[in-house]
Write a protein that holds these residues in place. Structure first.
Motif, PDB file in Angstrom:
ATOM      1  N   TYR A 285       7.670  -4.178   3.008  1.00 44.46           N
ATOM      2  CA  TYR A 285       8.380  -4.670   4.189  1.00 44.46           C
ATOM      3  C   TYR A 285       7.364  -5.263   5.164  1.00 44.46           C
ATOM      4  O   TYR A 285       6.742  -4.561   5.958  1.00 44.46           O
ATOM      5  CB  TYR A 285       9.209  -3.563   4.851  1.00 44.46           C
ATOM      6  N   PHE A 286       7.218  -6.559   5.115  1.00 44.53           N
ATOM      7  CA  PHE A 286       6.086  -7.289   5.686  1.00 44.53           C
ATOM      8  C   PHE A 286       5.815  -6.927   7.147  1.00 44.53           C
ATOM      9  O   PHE A 286       4.714  -6.492   7.501  1.00 44.53           O
ATOM     10  CB  PHE A 286       6.357  -8.793   5.539  1.00 44.53           C
ATOM     11  N   PHE A 287       6.799  -7.090   8.017  1.00 46.34           N
ATOM     12  CA  PHE A 287       6.559  -6.883   9.448  1.00 46.34           C
ATOM     13  C   PHE A 287       6.357  -5.407   9.783  1.00 46.34           C
ATOM     14  O   PHE A 287       5.562  -5.078  10.674  1.00 46.34           O
ATOM     15  CB  PHE A 287       7.703  -7.478  10.271  1.00 46.34           C
ATOM     16  N   GLU A 288       7.050  -4.513   9.087  1.00 53.26           N
ATOM     17  CA  GLU A 288       6.871  -3.089   9.369  1.00 53.26           C
ATOM     18  C   GLU A 288       5.460  -2.640   9.004  1.00 53.26           C
ATOM     19  O   GLU A 288       4.876  -1.791   9.692  1.00 53.26           O
ATOM     20  CB  GLU A 288       7.896  -2.250   8.608  1.00 53.26           C
ATOM     21  N   GLU A 289       4.897  -3.202   7.921  1.00 55.06           N
ATOM     22  CA  GLU A 289       3.530  -2.844   7.549  1.00 55.06           C
ATOM     23  C   GLU A 289       2.540  -3.273   8.637  1.00 55.06           C
ATOM     24  O   GLU A 289       1.652  -2.514   9.025  1.00 55.06           O
ATOM     25  CB  GLU A 289       3.160  -3.467   6.204  1.00 55.06           C
ATOM     26  N   ILE A 290       2.691  -4.475   9.150  1.00 54.46           N
ATOM     27  CA  ILE A 290       1.803  -4.955  10.216  1.00 54.46           C
ATOM     28  C   ILE A 290       1.964  -4.081  11.456  1.00 54.46           C
ATOM     29  O   ILE A 290       0.976  -3.668  12.088  1.00 54.46           O
ATOM     30  CB  ILE A 290       2.097  -6.430  10.539  1.00 54.46           C
ATOM     31  N   ALA A 291       3.211  -3.765  11.786  1.00 58.23           N
ATOM     32  CA  ALA A 291       3.477  -2.892  12.944  1.00 58.23           C
ATOM     33  C   ALA A 291       2.841  -1.519  12.741  1.00 58.23           C
ATOM     34  O   ALA A 291       2.287  -0.924  13.678  1.00 58.23           O
ATOM     35  CB  ALA A 291       4.981  -2.763  13.156  1.00 58.23           C
ATOM     36  N   LYS A 292       2.904  -0.996  11.512  1.00 64.43           N
ATOM     37  CA  LYS A 292       2.325   0.327  11.196  1.00 64.43           C
ATOM     38  C   LYS A 292       0.823   0.338  11.467  1.00 64.43           C
ATOM     39  O   LYS A 292       0.292   1.283  12.080  1.00 64.43           O
ATOM     40  CB  LYS A 292       2.596   0.656   9.729  1.00 64.43           C
TER      41      LYS A 292
END
Length: 546
Positions: A285-292
């Motif tokens: 999940y592209f954006f959630e990984e960056i947010a994490k």
């Protein structure tokens, strides 16, 4: 602002008309951590204090990265995980990858090495060299790093319960190369709590395991100052089925346990915290990984400065390695994995990782072939040199969606941390099975969603092929095992048994007392003691965790 409100109202009317006419793909959209994704994010999401929440790269709270210039100054370390068969075979793969442009080494050890057995132990039968390289003695370690200068190459070692033994061997190899320990750099995983939670290659119970870890912290602070003494790993927690939020929360909970253990034995937080490193998963999940990744830096910075009173800014910086998600790779249509890996790696780079491993397309089938390992490395090189994403720092900062999601991931991770604290901390939460149960629930939910096609896995539950083409896979030749046994027999015949007995007795006495265990382990390694012999002495004193 009134114009914006008026425009939003007219936009919403058009949305309502289109929803009535044809609807949306599904009723609700959620991230992997069940965070609801809104249809649209607007400037209203950006009302937080910029300096408090986001700030500048290289400055507290490090949301935008731990270096002032990030990849404009230096790219991430391209550190491909490798190891199979004998030390000689793995050395050849290491040297091949370095020739292809890899910038750091990452060692995969076989299962017997990971749980402290020599290759000729009955417990090692059928597992020698299968999922990593077989290392029994200092001689093997010397072959593994033959013609690899340890003052110029950084090495990460995925080893946990016997981490002290493998670190000792690595340091003695450096010494034999004429490299002072002050110039040795790299990382040992050394994270035993996640073994109890998710991975299972533990040996000793938690208390003596934590002692080994803090002994390494202390020893390296004095003698190997450039070495990362632990890589606190969320990767395996995620591979076991955790969500992104659980991965972040459980990793930070384990980190707190290590910090507490080190402080309890009298170490000053700023003496060891700058050498703590982290290891995260790069998932789908592209954006959630960056947010994490962004939330992780901010949470760690606050925790270390405000909760533990660390004064050194390096103690506040969360440095992390990323490996893309092995659990997302499919045996069906393995070429699809090249695309998965590229997108997961891109998210890790956009999230500011310090080093990165990209999986090979065939790892759902077996160990990577030389060709697939090269493609995986080329994926990183393409991202670094052809996309432009490394040309500016934290390029997605200020995205209404990403900043909102970063806050939501942080908030939900704090909820888990509060629950773990109420249970008495990570060690207690491991012992009563809390984290294991939470991961099992998430894994079950994910599998159920895949089976119901709520989640699509391309090539598996959608867009499948009736007949899959034959795939070439790497097969480890077992003929080396007899040679490995012969080398062990030769070692035992030609070393001084008196020296070995003396070293193992000294280690036994040290384990019974309170002295640092690294010096007697290093001395045992120098005298030819094997991984299995050293670990068996500690087993006899510490017991085994069941």
């Amino acid at each position: 602002m009134s114009d914006l409100f008026s425009f939003e109202q007219s936009w919403q009317k058009e949305v309502d008309r289109q929803l009535q006419a044809r609807g949306e793909r599904k009723g609700t959209f959620q991230t992997s951590s069940n965070i609801e994704v809104e249809r649209l994010y607007t400037p209203e999401a950006m009302e937080e204090d910029y300096m408090k929440k986001i700030g500048y790269p290289g400055e507290y709270p490090f949301t935008r990265g731990i270096r002032h210039t990030m990849y404009r100054g230096r790219l991430w370390t391209m550190r491909q995980y490798a190891g199979f068969g004998s030390a000689k075979e793995t050395n050849e793969r290491f040297r091949y990858l370095l020739e292809q442009g890899q910038t750091g080494l990452s060692v995969a050890f076989d299962l017997p090495t990971q749980i402290g057995y020599d290759s000729d132990d009955p417990m090692a039968l059928g597992e020698v060299g299968k999922v990593g390289v077989a290392i029994d003695s200092l001689e093997d370690m010397e072959v593994l790093f033959h013609e690899i200068p340890l003052d110029r190459v950084s090495t990460s070692m995925t080893i946990n319960a016997p981490a002290a033994v493998l670190l000792a061997m690595y340091l003695v190899v450096a010494e034999k190369q004429g490299v002072p320990w002050e110039k040795v750099s790299g990382t040992i995983q050394n994270d035993i709590l996640k073994e109890y939670i998710a991975r299972g290659t533990h040996i000793y119970p938690p208390k003596p395991s934590m002692r080994l870890i803090t002994d390494i912290f202390s020893f390296c602070s004095d003698h190997v100052p450039s070495f990362n003494t632990i890589s606190i790993s969320g990767y395996h927690i995620r591979e076991a089925g955790a969500t992104a939020v659980q991965e972040l929360a459980f990793t930070l909970a384990n980190a707190k346990a290590y910090v507490d253990a080190a402080i309890d034995v009298g170490l000053d937080v700023d003496r060891f915290a700058p050498r703590l490193a982290f290891f995260f998963n790069g998932h789908n999940y592209f954006f959630e990984e960056i947010a994490k990744f962004r939330a992780a830096r901010r949470m760690w910075a606050k925790m270390m400065r405000e909760e533990y009173g660390a004064k050194n800014p390096k103690s506040w910086q969360l440095r992390f390695h990323t490996q893309v998600a092995g659990s997302t790779l499919t045996a069906q249509q393995p070429d699809n994995n090249i695309v998965r890996v590229a997108l997961q790696a891109l998210a890790a780079v956009m999230g500011g990782t310090q080093s990165l491993h990209t999986n090979a397309k065939d790892e759902a089938l077996g160990l990577p072939t030389e060709e697939s390992a090269r493609i995986a490395l080329r994926t990183q090189q393409l991202i670094a040199h052809e996309t432009g994403v490394a040309d500016t720092i934290d390029p997605l900062a200020g995205s209404y969606y990403l900043e909102t999601l970063t806050d939501q991931v942080e908030e939900k991770a704090h909820e888990y941390l509060a629950e773990i604290d109420s249970l008495g901390g990570a060690v207690a939460a491991v012992e009563n099975g809390y984290m294991q149960r939470e991961i099992q629930k998430s894994a079950y939910e994910t599998q159920r969603n895949i089976e119901s096609e709520e989640e699509i896995v391309v090539g598996v539950n959608k867009f499948a092929m009736e007949e899959e083409p034959e795939q070439d896979v790497l097969k480890v030749d077992d003929s080396f095992i007899a040679e490995q046994h012969e080398q062990l027999e030769h070692l035992r015949k030609n070393r001084s048994q008196n020296d070995v007995d003396h070293c193992l007795q000294a280690l036994k006495e040290a384990a019974n007392g309170h002295e640092n265990l690294m010096p007697p382990i290093i001395e045992a390694v120098k005298k030819g003691c094997t991984v299995g012999e050293i670990c068996h002495v500690l087993r006899s004193e510490f017991g085994e965790y069941v």
